[in-house]
Design a protein around this motif. Structure first.
Motif, short mmCIF file in Angstrom:
data_model
loop_
_atom_site.label_atom_id
_atom_site.label_comp_id
_atom_site.label_asym_id
_atom_site.label_seq_id
_atom_site.Cartn_x
_atom_site.Cartn_y
_atom_site.Cartn_z
N LEU A 4 0.83 -1.19 0.00
CA LEU A 4 0.00 0.00 0.00
C LEU A 4 0.87 1.25 0.00
CD1 LEU A 4 -2.66 -1.13 2.63
CD2 LEU A 4 -3.08 -0.77 0.20
N ALA A 5 1.93 1.21 0.79
CA ALA A 5 2.80 2.36 0.90
C ALA A 5 3.55 2.65 -0.39
CB ALA A 5 3.80 2.15 2.04
N SER A 6 3.76 1.65 -1.20
CA SER A 6 4.49 1.86 -2.44
C SER A 6 3.69 2.69 -3.43
CB SER A 6 4.83 0.51 -3.08
OG SER A 6 3.69 -0.07 -3.66
N GLY A 7 2.36 2.69 -3.30
CA GLY A 7 1.52 3.47 -4.19
C GLY A 7 1.37 2.87 -5.57
N HIS A 8 1.89 1.66 -5.79
CA HIS A 8 1.78 1.02 -7.09
C HIS A 8 0.79 -0.14 -7.01
CE1 HIS A 8 4.99 3.61 -8.08
NE2 HIS A 8 5.91 2.94 -7.42
N SER A 9 0.89 -0.99 -8.06
CA SER A 9 0.00 -2.13 -8.08
C SER A 9 0.10 -2.91 -6.79
CB SER A 9 0.35 -3.03 -9.27
OG SER A 9 -0.46 -4.16 -9.29
N LEU A 10 -1.02 -3.14 -6.11
CA LEU A 10 -1.00 -3.82 -4.84
C LEU A 10 -0.62 -5.28 -4.98
CD1 LEU A 10 -4.20 -2.39 -3.12
CD2 LEU A 10 -1.84 -1.60 -2.95
N SER A 11 -0.93 -5.87 -6.12
CA SER A 11 -0.77 -7.32 -6.22
C SER A 11 -0.71 -7.76 -7.68
CB SER A 11 -1.94 -8.01 -5.51
OG SER A 11 -1.89 -9.39 -5.67
N ASP A 12 0.42 -8.31 -8.06
CA ASP A 12 0.58 -8.93 -9.39
C ASP A 12 1.22 -10.29 -9.21
OD1 ASP A 12 -0.35 -6.80 -10.97
OD2 ASP A 12 1.61 -5.82 -10.92
N SER A 13 0.82 -11.25 -10.03
CA SER A 13 1.58 -12.50 -10.13
C SER A 13 1.99 -12.67 -11.58
CB SER A 13 0.76 -13.70 -9.63
OG SER A 13 -0.10 -14.18 -10.64
N PHE A 14 3.06 -13.43 -11.80
CA PHE A 14 3.66 -13.55 -13.12
C PHE A 14 3.77 -15.02 -13.50
CE2 PHE A 14 5.21 -9.79 -10.96
CZ PHE A 14 4.95 -8.79 -11.89
N ILE A 15 3.15 -15.37 -14.63
CA ILE A 15 3.15 -16.75 -15.11
C ILE A 15 3.91 -16.82 -16.43
CG2 ILE A 15 1.72 -18.74 -15.70
CD1 ILE A 15 -0.61 -17.17 -14.34
N ASP A 16 4.88 -17.70 -16.50
CA ASP A 16 5.68 -17.88 -17.72
C ASP A 16 5.55 -19.35 -18.13
OD1 ASP A 16 7.95 -18.27 -19.54
OD2 ASP A 16 8.54 -16.28 -18.90
N LEU A 17 4.92 -19.61 -19.29
CA LEU A 17 4.65 -20.98 -19.71
C LEU A 17 5.11 -21.23 -21.15
CD1 LEU A 17 1.02 -21.57 -18.38
CD2 LEU A 17 3.16 -22.34 -17.34
N SER A 18 5.41 -22.49 -21.42
CA SER A 18 5.68 -22.95 -22.78
C SER A 18 4.87 -24.22 -23.01
CB SER A 18 7.18 -23.23 -22.96
OG SER A 18 7.44 -23.78 -24.24
N VAL A 19 4.14 -24.25 -24.12
CA VAL A 19 3.33 -25.43 -24.45
C VAL A 19 3.83 -25.96 -25.80
CG1 VAL A 19 1.03 -26.35 -24.88
CG2 VAL A 19 1.34 -24.47 -23.23
N GLU A 20 4.40 -27.17 -25.77
CA GLU A 20 4.97 -27.76 -26.98
C GLU A 20 4.63 -29.24 -27.00
OE1 GLU A 20 9.30 -28.12 -29.27
OE2 GLU A 20 9.10 -27.02 -27.39
N ASN A 21 4.05 -29.68 -28.11
CA ASN A 21 3.64 -31.09 -28.25
C ASN A 21 2.78 -31.54 -27.07
OD1 ASN A 21 5.11 -31.33 -30.69
ND2 ASN A 21 6.99 -31.81 -29.55
N GLN A 22 1.88 -30.67 -26.68
CA GLN A 22 0.92 -30.93 -25.61
C GLN A 22 1.56 -31.03 -24.22
OE1 GLN A 22 -1.03 -33.94 -28.75
NE2 GLN A 22 -1.90 -34.15 -26.72
N GLN A 23 2.86 -30.68 -24.14
CA GLN A 23 3.55 -30.67 -22.85
C GLN A 23 3.67 -29.22 -22.34
OE1 GLN A 23 4.42 -33.64 -21.22
NE2 GLN A 23 3.18 -34.38 -22.94
N VAL A 24 3.34 -29.05 -21.07
CA VAL A 24 3.35 -27.72 -20.46
C VAL A 24 4.53 -27.63 -19.48
CG1 VAL A 24 2.05 -26.06 -19.08
CG2 VAL A 24 0.84 -27.65 -20.61
N ALA A 60 -10.45 -30.27 -22.88
CA ALA A 60 -10.02 -31.21 -21.84
C ALA A 60 -8.97 -30.55 -20.96
CB ALA A 60 -9.45 -32.48 -22.46
N GLU A 61 -9.09 -30.76 -19.65
CA GLU A 61 -8.18 -30.12 -18.71
C GLU A 61 -6.77 -30.69 -18.84
OE1 GLU A 61 -7.67 -29.24 -13.91
OE2 GLU A 61 -9.50 -30.20 -14.67
N CYS A 62 -5.78 -29.80 -18.69
CA CYS A 62 -4.38 -30.20 -18.66
C CYS A 62 -3.91 -30.10 -17.21
CB CYS A 62 -3.53 -29.29 -19.54
SG CYS A 62 -4.11 -29.13 -21.25
#
Length: 376
Positions: free
Chosen positions: A16-36, A88-90
Motif C-alpha cells: 500500500l505504501a508503495s503506491g503502485h499495483s498492490l498485487s501482481d503474479s507472473f506466469i511464464d509458460l511454454s506449451v509444446e507437443n501438448q507438454q506444459v 479437456a483439462e491439462c
C-alpha cells in the motif's frame, strides 16, 4: 479470525505504501507437443493474505513457515490456474519451491509442469486472489504454436483463449500492456497525488498570482491550460525517458531509493499547494521529479521476463497506456477544480485541504519507505 485479518493488513502495508499495483503474479509458460512447462511467481504477502502462512503471527513469513504450508499453498494455487486444450483439462503439478526477490517484493517461485491429452485450442482460466483483492492482476507470458502471447487476467477477464495468430496475436499483446499501463497509474496513488499537486495551484490561481509579470490571480483560461499542458508534457517526457532506460537496464537505481524520492516529491508538491515554493517553475519540477517516477513505473516490466521480440513493443505499449491513464486523470481533475474555483471560500478550503492531505500522504510514505534504508 480478526487477528489474522489484522496480520494480513500489516503484511500488505508495504505494498500500500508503495503506491503502485498492490498485487501482481507472473506466469511464464511454454506449451509444446501438448507438454506444459514453466513457472509461476506469487508474492509472499499475497500467499499470507490467502493461505495464512505466518503461523506464529509475528508479521515475518519465514522459509520454514512456507515449507510447512506447502500442501496448502499447492492446493490453493493449482485450484486457481487451469489450462484446457480442446476442452479437456491439462493437469498441472508444481516442483520444488524457491524464493525470488523482484522489484515489487519477495515472490514464491513455483515450477509448473503438465500435459494435455489431445491437441486443440488452448484456454487459460485464472482466479487467484480475485475474491480477496479486486486490484490483483495475473500477467501471463506463454509460448504456444510458435507464437508468443501476453495476457492480463483480472476479475472482469479471468479467462483467455489463444486462438489468434500472426497480427491478431501481436495486437492482442499490445492491448494487454496498454491496459496494464493505464491500470498501473490509476492505482498508483503516489503518482496521482503528485500530478494533482502540480495542477491544483495552477487551477486555483495561487501559483499564477505569485508569478512575476502576472499581477492578477484571475489569469485567462488559455494561460491556465498552457501551464497545465507544460506540466503534463514535462512529466510525460521525463518519466518516459527513465521508464525506457530502467526497463532496458541501462540505468538502474535501488528500488527503496526510488520509492523514497517519489514520496518526497508528493510531500514537496503538496506543501507547495499551501505555501508557494515553485513560483512559476511547476513544469521544471514536474520534469525533475518525473525522472524518478519513471523508475517507479518500470517495476512491473522489470518483474516480467518478456521474450526479446516482444520487449520493445510491450514497453512502448505500456508507456502509451500510462499516458492515456494520466490524461484521463487530468480530464477528470480539471473540471472539478474549475467548479471549486468559483468562490474565494471554496478555493481557499480546497487549497488548504488538498495541501494538507497530499503533504500528509507524502510524509507518511517517506517515513515508511526511507526508514528501513536509513537503519540498514
Amino acid at each position: 479470525m480478526i487477528k489474522r485479518i489484522l496480520l494480513a493488513a500489516l503484511l500488505i502495508w508495504p505494498a500500500l505504501a508503495s503506491g503502485h499495483s498492490l498485487s501482481d503474479s507472473f506466469i511464464d509458460l511454454s506449451v509444446e507437443n501438448q507438454q506444459v512447462s514453466g513457472h509461476w511467481l506469487i508474492a509472499v504477502r499475497d500467499l499470507e493474505l490467502a493461505v495464512g502462512v505466518d503461523q506464529n503471527m509475528d508479521r515475518q513469513v519465514t522459509w520454514g513457515e512456507i515449507l510447512q504450508q506447502r500442501d496448502a499453498i499447492n492446493e490453493y494455487a493449482l485450484a486457481r490456474l487451469q489450462l484446457t486444450m480442446a476442452g479437456a483439462e491439462c493437469p498441472l503439478q508444481t516442483g520444488e519451491f524457491q524464493l525470488e526477490q523482484r522489484n515489487s517484493g519477495v515472490f514464491l517461485y513455483l515450477p509448473l509442469s503438465g500435459s494435455c491429452s489431445s491437441p486443440g485450442e488452448l484456454a487459460i482460466d485464472y482466479n487467484l486472489l480475485f475474491d480477496i483483492d479486486a486490484s490483483h492482476r495475473g500477467i501471463l507470458n506463454i509460448a504456444y504454436n510458435s507464437e508468443s502471447y501476453l495476457r492480463l487476467f483480472s476479475p472482469s477477464e479471468p479467462t483467455h483463449q489463444l486462438e489468434q495468430t500472426g497480427s491478431a496475436a501481436a495486437l492482442a499483446n499490445l492491448w494487454t500492456f496498454l491496459i496494464e499501463g493505464v491500470w498501473h497509474i490509476w492505482i498508483g496513488l503516489d503518482h496521482i497525488l503528485f500530478l494533482c499537486a502540480l495542477i491544483i495551484p495552477i487551477m486555483l490561481g495561487r501559483s499564477r498570482a505569485e508569478r512575476p509579470g502576472e499581477p492578477s490571480a484571475a489569469a485567462s483560461s488559455s494561460a491556465i491550460f498552457v501551464d497545465i499542458f507544460k506540466v503534463v508534457t514535462a512529466f510525460t517526457v521525463a518519466h518516459s525517458i527513465t521508464l525506457i532506460l530502467a526497463t532496458l537496464q541501462i540505468v538502474v537505481l535501488p528500488a527503496r531509493l526510488v520509492e523514497s524520492v517519489i514520496a518526497l516529491s508528493v510531500a514537496v508538491t503538496g506543501l507547495n499547494i499551501i505555501f508557494p515554493i515553485f513560483r512559476g517553475r511547476s513544469w521544471q519540477i514536474a520534469f525533475g521529479f518525473g525522472l524518478i517516477h519513471g523508475f517507479g513505473f518500470a517495476g512491473v516490466l522489470g518483474d516480467l521476463a518478456l521474450p526479446t521480440h516482444l520487449f520493445i513493443s510491450s514497453l512502448l505499449s505500456f508507456n502509451v497506456g500510462v499516458e492515456i491513464g494520466q490524461l484521463v486523470i487530468v480530464a477528470v481533475l480539471v473540471p472539478v477544480l474549475w467548479l471549486l474555483d468559483k468562490t474565494a471560500l471554496t478555493r481557499r478550503l480546497t487549497t488548504i485541504a488538498s495541501g494538507i492531505v497530499i503533504t500528509g500522504f507524502g510524509l507518511l510514505w517517506l517515513v515508511e519507505r526511507s526508514l528501513p534504508m536509513l537503519l540498514s
